[in-house]
Design a protein around this motif. Structure first.
Motif, short mmCIF file in Angstrom:
data_model
loop_
_atom_site.label_atom_id
_atom_site.label_comp_id
_atom_site.label_asym_id
_atom_site.label_seq_id
_atom_site.Cartn_x
_atom_site.Cartn_y
_atom_site.Cartn_z
N LEU A 93 0.82 -1.21 0.00
CA LEU A 93 0.00 0.00 0.00
C LEU A 93 0.86 1.26 0.00
CD1 LEU A 93 -2.80 -1.12 2.47
CD2 LEU A 93 -3.14 -0.42 0.09
N ARG A 94 1.92 1.26 0.79
CA ARG A 94 2.79 2.43 0.85
C ARG A 94 3.43 2.74 -0.50
NH1 ARG A 94 6.27 2.20 6.51
NH2 ARG A 94 4.52 2.64 7.93
N ASN A 95 3.60 1.70 -1.33
CA ASN A 95 4.26 1.89 -2.62
C ASN A 95 3.31 2.20 -3.76
OD1 ASN A 95 6.90 1.44 -1.65
ND2 ASN A 95 6.66 -0.78 -1.82
N THR A 96 1.99 2.17 -3.49
CA THR A 96 1.04 2.36 -4.58
C THR A 96 0.69 3.82 -4.84
OG1 THR A 96 -0.83 2.06 -3.06
CG2 THR A 96 -0.05 0.12 -4.26
N ASN A 97 0.75 4.65 -3.81
CA ASN A 97 0.31 6.03 -3.95
C ASN A 97 1.05 6.90 -2.93
OD1 ASN A 97 -1.46 8.49 -3.53
ND2 ASN A 97 -2.69 7.44 -5.09
N PRO A 98 1.52 8.07 -3.34
CA PRO A 98 2.23 8.95 -2.39
C PRO A 98 1.41 9.27 -1.14
CG PRO A 98 2.54 9.74 -4.63
CD PRO A 98 1.51 8.64 -4.70
N ALA A 99 0.08 9.28 -1.28
CA ALA A 99 -0.77 9.59 -0.13
C ALA A 99 -0.69 8.52 0.95
CB ALA A 99 -2.22 9.76 -0.59
N LEU A 100 -0.18 7.34 0.59
CA LEU A 100 -0.12 6.23 1.54
C LEU A 100 1.29 5.95 2.04
CD1 LEU A 100 -2.58 3.70 -0.17
CD2 LEU A 100 -3.07 5.43 1.57
N ARG A 101 2.22 6.84 1.77
CA ARG A 101 3.61 6.58 2.16
C ARG A 101 3.78 6.51 3.68
NH1 ARG A 101 3.58 11.90 0.28
NH2 ARG A 101 4.15 13.48 1.84
N ASP A 102 2.85 7.11 4.45
CA ASP A 102 2.93 7.05 5.91
C ASP A 102 1.86 6.15 6.51
OD1 ASP A 102 5.09 8.87 6.03
OD2 ASP A 102 3.72 10.58 5.86
N LEU A 103 1.26 5.31 5.67
CA LEU A 103 0.22 4.39 6.16
C LEU A 103 0.75 3.52 7.30
CD1 LEU A 103 -2.58 2.80 5.61
CD2 LEU A 103 -1.11 1.21 4.37
N THR A 104 -0.09 3.29 8.28
CA THR A 104 0.24 2.35 9.35
C THR A 104 -0.85 1.28 9.43
OG1 THR A 104 -0.91 3.69 11.03
CG2 THR A 104 1.45 4.10 10.70
N ILE A 105 -0.42 0.04 9.68
CA ILE A 105 -1.37 -1.05 9.92
C ILE A 105 -1.05 -1.61 11.30
CG2 ILE A 105 -2.30 -3.25 9.16
CD1 ILE A 105 -1.49 -2.65 6.35
N SER A 106 -1.85 -1.29 12.27
CA SER A 106 -1.62 -1.77 13.64
C SER A 106 -2.08 -3.22 13.76
CB SER A 106 -2.34 -0.88 14.65
OG SER A 106 -3.73 -0.85 14.40
N ASN A 107 -1.34 -3.98 14.55
CA ASN A 107 -1.60 -5.41 14.70
C ASN A 107 -2.23 -5.71 16.05
OD1 ASN A 107 -1.50 -8.24 14.85
ND2 ASN A 107 0.42 -8.34 13.71
N HIS A 108 -3.44 -6.23 16.03
CA HIS A 108 -4.15 -6.60 17.26
C HIS A 108 -4.49 -8.09 17.24
CE1 HIS A 108 -4.54 -2.33 18.34
NE2 HIS A 108 -4.77 -2.14 17.06
N GLY A 109 -3.56 -8.88 16.71
CA GLY A 109 -3.71 -10.33 16.74
C GLY A 109 -3.27 -10.86 18.10
N HIS A 110 -3.97 -11.88 18.60
CA HIS A 110 -3.67 -12.45 19.92
C HIS A 110 -3.61 -13.97 19.81
CE1 HIS A 110 -4.16 -8.75 22.38
NE2 HIS A 110 -4.95 -8.40 21.36
N SER A 111 -2.46 -14.52 20.13
CA SER A 111 -2.26 -15.96 20.02
C SER A 111 -3.23 -16.73 20.91
CB SER A 111 -0.82 -16.32 20.41
OG SER A 111 0.11 -15.72 19.53
N GLY A 112 -3.86 -17.74 20.32
CA GLY A 112 -4.77 -18.61 21.07
C GLY A 112 -6.17 -18.07 21.25
N TYR A 113 -6.45 -16.86 20.76
CA TYR A 113 -7.77 -16.26 20.98
C TYR A 113 -8.80 -16.80 19.99
CZ TYR A 113 -6.45 -12.76 24.47
OH TYR A 113 -6.04 -12.14 25.62
N THR A 114 -9.98 -17.10 20.50
CA THR A 114 -11.12 -17.44 19.67
C THR A 114 -11.81 -16.15 19.24
OG1 THR A 114 -12.64 -17.48 21.55
CG2 THR A 114 -11.47 -19.54 21.02
N SER A 115 -12.79 -16.27 18.36
CA SER A 115 -13.55 -15.08 17.95
C SER A 115 -14.31 -14.49 19.13
CB SER A 115 -14.51 -15.42 16.81
OG SER A 115 -15.44 -16.43 17.21
N VAL A 116 -14.65 -15.32 20.11
CA VAL A 116 -15.33 -14.82 21.31
C VAL A 116 -14.39 -13.92 22.11
CG1 VAL A 116 -16.44 -15.48 23.48
CG2 VAL A 116 -16.83 -16.84 21.42
N ARG A 117 -13.14 -14.33 22.24
CA ARG A 117 -12.18 -13.55 23.02
C ARG A 117 -11.77 -12.25 22.31
NH1 ARG A 117 -7.49 -15.99 26.37
NH2 ARG A 117 -7.91 -13.95 27.30
N LEU A 118 -11.98 -12.17 21.01
CA LEU A 118 -11.67 -10.92 20.30
C LEU A 118 -12.60 -9.79 20.73
CD1 LEU A 118 -10.98 -12.11 16.63
CD2 LEU A 118 -9.34 -11.65 18.46
N LEU A 119 -13.64 -10.14 21.48
CA LEU A 119 -14.57 -9.13 22.00
C LEU A 119 -14.14 -8.56 23.35
CD1 LEU A 119 -17.85 -10.95 21.01
CD2 LEU A 119 -17.28 -8.62 20.31
#
Length: 271
Positions: A93-119
């Protein structure tokens, strides 16, 4: 005389600061009106996720994206975060458009979590605070299967996740996606206590999400199709039978990338 020189220097400095701040703000927010209209969702129904991120960057100065899910969203099995599907999509994404050169994708993955625990609050609160423009929710059904979360409870949790984020973040584009294909289950039986296989959780959640009319990407199916067409064996893409290695995460990113670029509501081209 020295007093007047000092005042002149202070005034000049203040003017320079004002114009610098004004120019910076205009660079971020006041893009060319024609460019804004090109990416404005009002004039571009079903626009791609990438184009929506460009529009949000033009309007607010920086696009933001977030991902949430289990360990395969967290990046377990990779040698570095830049090698995960999240890291690779961020770089693309950062390489596709100058407007996205500062794009951030934050990671909120949690090992072992079910979809219920994502709440749970400690998962949802940071995402709500960040107010991402695009949010990917990996369904975590590897863990739902292993930890005997029923399909009804799985569906209910996905519904709660969608309602929570869509109500609180009405401008956020929400996309559900399945986890990667696996070869073996080292954390649970092939059939759980409901007599269901992991792949049945993938299929049933896909059907449920599509019936609700929510955006969905079939990571599982797309990766298998890609590997079959390229004569790539599934075990060679996995570190431990479940978590992708760097090769597996690259394939995940490679099949997801066309989906990010395509108009929503269309079928992605095969790899």
């Amino acid at each position: 005389m020295n007093k007047w020189k000092w005042l002149i220097w202070v005034a000049a400095g203040a003017l320079l600061f004002f114009y610098t701040r004004t120019d910076t703000k205009q660079d971020k927010v006041s893009a060319n009106p024609t460019d804004i209209q090109t990416y404005d969702p009002k004039y571009n129904p079903n626009q791609s996720l990438a184009d929506y991120l460009v529009f949000r960057s033009m309007m607010s100065g920086q696009a933001k994206m977030a991902v949430t899910g289990s360990s395969v969203t967290r990046g377990s099995g990779s040698s570095h975060q830049s090698k995960t599907w999240r890291g690779r999509i961020e770089a693309n994404l950062r390489n596709t458009n100058p407007a996205l050169r500062d794009l951030t994708i934050s990671n909120h993955g949690h090992s072992g979590y079910t979809s219920v625990r994502l709440l749970e609050d400690h998962v949802t609160a940071p995402i709500l605070q960040e107010q991402p423009d695009v949010l990917f929710i990996e369904t975590s059904v590897i863990n739902n299967h292993n930890k005997n979360v029923s399909l009804d409870d799985t569906f209910a949790s996905l519904n709660s996740l969608y309602k929570l984020y869509s109500d609180a973040l009405p401008e956020t584009r929400i996309v559900f996606l399945s986890p990667n294909p696996c070869t073996e289950n080292k954390f649970g039986p092939t059939l759980n206590q409901f007599g269901l296989k992991f792949t049945e959780y993938v299929e049933e959640t896909a059907d449920y999400i599509k019936k609700q009319g929510w955006n969905y990407f079939d990571t599982h199916g797309a990766m298998l199709y890609h590997m079959s067409s390229k004569n790539i064996t599934l075990p060679s893409t996995l570190k431990d039978g479940i978590h992708p290695n760097d090769r597996g995460y690259k394939i995940w990113a490679d099949v997801l990338w066309p989906f990010v670029q395509q108009k929503q509501g269309t079928t992605p081209s095969t790899m």
